[in-house]
Design an enzyme around this catalytic site. Structure first.
Site, PDB file in Angstrom:
ATOM      1  N   GLU A 210       0.798  -1.137   0.181  1.00 54.18           N
ATOM      2  CA  GLU A 210       0.039  -0.192   0.027  1.00 54.18           C
ATOM      3  C   GLU A 210       1.062   1.120  -0.078  1.00 54.18           C
ATOM      4  O   GLU A 210       2.014   1.192   0.374  1.00 54.18           O
ATOM      5  CB  GLU A 210      -0.970  -0.200   1.334  1.00 54.18           C
ATOM      6  CG  GLU A 210      -1.571   1.234   1.350  1.00 54.18           C
ATOM      7  CD  GLU A 210      -2.806   1.132   2.450  1.00 54.18           C
ATOM      8  OE1 GLU A 210      -2.821   0.224   3.337  1.00 54.18           O
ATOM      9  OE2 GLU A 210      -3.680   1.732   2.604  1.00 54.18           O
TER      10      GLU A 210
ATOM     11  N   GLU B  82     -12.619  -2.716   2.890  1.00 56.17           N
ATOM     12  CA  GLU B  82     -13.155  -2.293   4.133  1.00 56.17           C
ATOM     13  C   GLU B  82     -14.430  -1.319   4.038  1.00 56.17           C
ATOM     14  O   GLU B  82     -14.515  -0.423   4.666  1.00 56.17           O
ATOM     15  CB  GLU B  82     -12.118  -1.996   5.025  1.00 56.17           C
ATOM     16  CG  GLU B  82     -11.046  -3.080   5.223  1.00 56.17           C
ATOM     17  CD  GLU B  82     -10.226  -2.831   6.454  1.00 56.17           C
ATOM     18  OE1 GLU B  82     -10.041  -1.583   6.966  1.00 56.17           O
ATOM     19  OE2 GLU B  82      -9.164  -3.746   6.781  1.00 56.17           O
TER      20      GLU B  82
ATOM     21  N   GLU C 141      -5.897  -9.426   3.376  1.00 59.49           N
ATOM     22  CA  GLU C 141      -5.207  -8.541   4.484  1.00 59.49           C
ATOM     23  C   GLU C 141      -4.832  -9.642   5.763  1.00 59.49           C
ATOM     24  O   GLU C 141      -5.975  -9.800   6.317  1.00 59.49           O
ATOM     25  CB  GLU C 141      -5.725  -7.224   4.856  1.00 59.49           C
ATOM     26  CG  GLU C 141      -5.500  -6.417   3.778  1.00 59.49           C
ATOM     27  CD  GLU C 141      -5.935  -4.938   4.205  1.00 59.49           C
ATOM     28  OE1 GLU C 141      -5.772  -4.419   5.558  1.00 59.49           O
ATOM     29  OE2 GLU C 141      -6.266  -4.022   3.325  1.00 59.49           O
TER      30      GLU C 141
ATOM     31  N   GLN D 220       2.100  -6.346   5.508  1.00 59.25           N
ATOM     32  CA  GLN D 220       2.283  -5.698   4.220  1.00 59.25           C
ATOM     33  C   GLN D 220       3.863  -6.149   3.836  1.00 59.25           C
ATOM     34  O   GLN D 220       4.600  -6.471   4.544  1.00 59.25           O
ATOM     35  CB  GLN D 220       2.053  -4.383   3.837  1.00 59.25           C
ATOM     36  CG  GLN D 220       0.886  -4.067   4.413  1.00 59.25           C
ATOM     37  CD  GLN D 220       0.573  -2.509   3.739  1.00 59.25           C
ATOM     38  OE1 GLN D 220       0.985  -1.683   3.198  1.00 59.25           O
ATOM     39  NE2 GLN D 220      -0.871  -2.014   4.139  1.00 59.25           N
TER      40      GLN D 220
HETATM   41  O1  AHR Z   1      -2.653  -2.483   6.254  1.00 60.43           O
HETATM   42  C1  AHR Z   1      -3.047  -1.482   6.979  1.00 60.43           C
HETATM   43  C2  AHR Z   1      -4.733  -1.016   6.826  1.00 60.43           C
HETATM   44  O2  AHR Z   1      -5.330  -2.061   7.572  1.00 60.43           O
HETATM   45  C3  AHR Z   1      -5.226  -0.965   5.487  1.00 60.43           C
HETATM   46  O3  AHR Z   1      -4.930   0.045   4.833  1.00 60.43           O
HETATM   47  C4  AHR Z   1      -6.665  -1.185   5.650  1.00 60.43           C
HETATM   48  O4  AHR Z   1      -7.460  -1.906   4.666  1.00 60.43           O
HETATM   49  C5  AHR Z   1      -6.809  -2.225   6.937  1.00 60.43           C
HETATM   50  O5  AHR Z   1      -7.502  -1.598   7.756  1.00 60.43           O
END
Ligand code: AHR
Length: 497
Positions: free
Chosen positions: A25, A173, A302, A351
């Site tokens: 991200e 989300e 995620e 991530q």
């Molecule tokens: O990974 C960090 C954040 O966690 C992401 O941007 C979001 O989708 C989730 O709440």
């Protein structure tokens, strides 16, 4: 001594290679500095991508990357990130710390990264603040080979041929930061977006709907009921946050430390990671009601640990260290995904670099491979293999609050004819002898690679190889049986050929 049984005659489901996917991200140093330094950087790079990082990611066979978010996706307007770099809009990253986002890493750069890695791109569309037209034009830009306004614009920007991007997420989300929508409202929007995401040439979009937050089975039920026929996959987000209790009013404030934690925290972390098994089983149960043929996949796009940030770093950048505890979370999570591969066909670690449970940390021109990276290395042989039935004898260990099995495993048969077992010993202080009985296959040799360490050992820029992969030589095979001594906090890859 404990027994592990693997039955090679009982083949269960294919382990989609995308289960070993990642998420990157525009957050902190996840993209800028982590993977992209720009073509003019002194850090060795290919068209701006760090060579050291690309080589390391290639080595673990990254199959798919989700981009550009996360929360960022819901205020990302893709047209800001194309065309001459000096003309690209400089915007505020309102999701992550209000930093300046200069859009120098946009669609062309992301898809170049995927081509350098030989992996599939997974684009998350903006439903929170974008439009149906915007997402539909993005797909036309990336995938259409003929004459059209978007295909012509792509050519003008230097890319003749389409990229043929298949994986498209519709919102992120949407129940929370992506718009605070009810499931009913989201499905109305989803159906509209899904209708206008067109196939081009041979590229049929694989549409991924926004799924539940953790154990919100009602969301899954509503979205499957009202949109199930228009989707290929449903996402699920679940983070392992060891520092807080479910009854805490503000759990985000209660994250625990990434290093220097105690055993109670260690076991709570593992127990919460293991909850993934129950979570997937619950969502599968709901999905089976509407889709018993399992056409719609579950995509855990995620997952991972979420600790307090490293002291002295920007709290919005989510930069955390990564220990053997994180490696064990990865090991059990990937075993769980393998075991649910009849429905789970993609997962994306949150991530990839410098953010949350990263596989790589960078500091200027230096790079560290985390213990989690080594788990992805030990498990890469499962990609596209066939899950085999396995059973491991257990003791339960831990605290009164958090009991976990000491051993955790999964097994697969690869297209190369080899059988692979991945095995973790979760005890922080007890080794365990595992007697493996593998039936239904002929094998002459056993090759073993593993990592082990203290529960909060990590790799740092000062000591980057504290945790690294070792070989375990000379495993004696007696017919279909062999034994392995697993040290405390260890993760193994066992290959039979
Ligand atoms: O990974 C960090 C954040 O966690 C992401 O941007 C979001 O989708 C989730 O709440």
């Amino acid at each position: 001594m404990k027994y592990l049984f693997v039955n090679c005659s009982r083949k269960i489901s294919q382990i989609d290679r995308n289960i070993y996917g990642h998420f990157a991200e525009h957050l902190g140093r996840g993209i800028y500095g982590g993977i992209f330094v720009g073509a003019d950087s002194e850090i060795p790079n290919i068209r701006g991508m760090r060579k050291d990082v690309v080589d390391a990611l290639k080595s673990i066979k990254v199959p798919v990357i989700r981009w550009p978010g996360g929360c960022f996706a819901d205020h990302y307007h893709w047209m800001d990130g194309i065309g001459p770099k000096n003309e690209r809009k400089r915007i505020v990253n309102t999701s992550w710390g209000g930093t300046v986002e200069d859009n120098s890493f946009g669609t062309h750069e992301f898809l170049d990264l995927c081509e350098q890695l030989g992996c599939s791109p997974y684009i998350t569309g903006n439903v929170g603040s974008g439009t149906v037209r915007e997402l539909s034009e993005w797909i036309e830009y990336m995938n259409f080979d003929g004459e059209s306004p978007m295909a012509d614009l792509r050519r003008k920007n230097g890319r003749e041929k389409p990229w043929n991007v298949s994986y498209i997420g519709i919102g992120n989300e949407s129940w929370g930061g992506g718009g605070h929508m009810s499931a009913e409202y989201y499905t109305g929007l989803y159906n509209q977006y899904a209708t206008f995401i067109r196939p081009y040439g041979n590229t049929r979009p694989y549409k991924i709907a926004c799924g539940p937050d953790g154990a919100d089975y009602k969301w899954t039920d509503t979205v499957m009921r009202l949109s199930g026929k228009l989707m290929d996959s449903l996402s699920l987000h679940y983070y392992t946050m060891p520092g807080y209790y479910p009854t805490d009013p503000y759990p985000w404030e209660k994250k625990g430390p990434a290093t220097g934690f105690d055993k109670a925290n260690y076991f709570r972390t593992l127990a919460r990671a293991l909850f993934m098994d129950e979570l997937i089983a619950g969502h599968k149960f709901v999905m089976d009601r509407y889709d018993p043929e399992k056409r719609v996949s579950l995509c855990i796009d995620e997952w991972g640990t979420w600790h307090a940030v490293e002291p002295g770093t920007n709290p919005s950048f989510l930069y955390q260290q990564n220990t053997m505890r994180d490696a064990l979370v990865a090991a059990v999570s990937l075993n769980i995904f393998n075991k649910h591969s009849d429905r789970v066909r993609m997962a994306n670690l949150a991530q990839m670099i410098n953010v949350l449970q990263s596989v790589i940390l960078t500091q200027e021109d230096r790079m560290v491979l985390t213990p989690t990276y080594h788990v992805f290395d030990l498990y890469k042989g499962h990609q596209n293999a066939t899950l085999l039935e396995s059973y491991i004898q257990q003791d339960f260990i831990g605290t009164e609050e958090a009991q976990v099995p000491q051993l955790h495993a999964s097994a697969s048969a690869g297209e190369d004819g080899k059988v692979r077992i991945t095995l973790a010993n979760l005890s922080p202080d007890e080794s365990q002898n595992v007697r493996c009985v593998v039936s239904g296959s002929q094998f002459a040799s056993v090759a073993v690679r593993y990592i082990s360490g203290e529960m909060d050992d990590c790799n740092s820029f000062e000591n980057p190889s504290k945790i690294s992969i070792h070989d375990m030589p000379d495993i004696a095979v007696d017919g279909e049986v062999f034994s392995i001594e697993t040290p405390p906090c260890s993760v193994f890859e066992i290959v039979l050929s």
